[in-house]
Motif scaffolding. Sequence first.
Motif, PDB file in Angstrom:
ATOM      1  N   ARG A  37      91.014  20.844  57.120  1.00 39.29           N
ATOM      2  CA  ARG A  37      91.472  22.292  57.619  1.00 39.29           C
ATOM      3  C   ARG A  37      89.649  22.640  57.709  1.00 39.29           C
ATOM      4  N   THR A  38      89.729  24.137  58.174  1.00 40.24           N
ATOM      5  CA  THR A  38      88.341  24.768  58.585  1.00 40.24           C
ATOM      6  C   THR A  38      87.809  25.178  57.161  1.00 40.24           C
ATOM      7  N   GLU A  39      88.900  25.714  55.851  1.00 36.67           N
ATOM      8  CA  GLU A  39      88.919  26.132  54.865  1.00 36.67           C
ATOM      9  C   GLU A  39      89.605  25.237  53.780  1.00 36.67           C
ATOM     10  N   GLY A  40      89.293  25.280  52.632  1.00 31.59           N
ATOM     11  CA  GLY A  40      89.765  24.558  51.890  1.00 31.59           C
ATOM     12  C   GLY A  40      89.618  23.331  51.870  1.00 31.59           C
ATOM     13  N   LYS A  41      90.650  22.414  50.576  1.00 31.26           N
ATOM     14  CA  LYS A  41      90.709  20.688  51.207  1.00 31.26           C
ATOM     15  C   LYS A  41      90.666  20.133  51.827  1.00 31.26           C
ATOM     16  N   LYS A  42      90.529  18.811  52.806  1.00 32.73           N
ATOM     17  CA  LYS A  42      91.448  17.884  53.592  1.00 32.73           C
ATOM     18  C   LYS A  42      92.671  18.111  52.581  1.00 32.73           C
ATOM     19  N   HIS A  43      93.735  17.468  54.014  1.00 25.93           N
ATOM     20  CA  HIS A  43      95.077  17.173  53.802  1.00 25.93           C
ATOM     21  C   HIS A  43      95.187  15.463  53.842  1.00 25.93           C
ATOM     22  N   VAL A  44      96.125  14.956  53.083  1.00 22.35           N
ATOM     23  CA  VAL A  44      96.535  13.854  53.911  1.00 22.35           C
ATOM     24  C   VAL A  44      97.978  13.329  53.780  1.00 22.35           C
TER      25      VAL A  44
END
Length: 146
Positions: free
Chosen positions: A128-135
């Motif tokens: 993501r460009t903002e915030g945490k990565k998501h799996v």
Amino acid sequence: MCSDFDNQTMEYFFLFVGSAIIILALSLFIKYRLAMETKSVDSSFRTQKNEAGGIEFVRCPMCNTPLAKNEDMFSRIYRPMNTPDQRMTVHGCPHCYPRPEPSVKRICPVCGKQVPLDGCLNARLFNRTEGKKHVMITGCTECYKK
């Protein structure tokens, strides 16, 4: 006669106030003690916010063991690195990879089958460009055998 009644009433009053102070002090001590024990246990584990806004432990997706702050997942992220969606494999945490601890089972969260030691979870990593990565786990080596 009147002074005996007043003295006895005063004794009961001081006895009541004294016991109330002792009970209050004891309850505050117990609350403080429990808060310190809970804080020391919870501070050693990783936490994250869930969808409802509550706090929960970060857990291994394979064995569901809570991860300590110094423990990392064993995973591989595949190229290209500059895309918002990448392919990824998750091999486990220190509790289930490379050798599982006794009574720890490596279970796929998608199909519910036991994942072999040489198996892994297939996933997609969203940068993501903002915030945490998501799996997002899409399955395991047992799911994709078919």
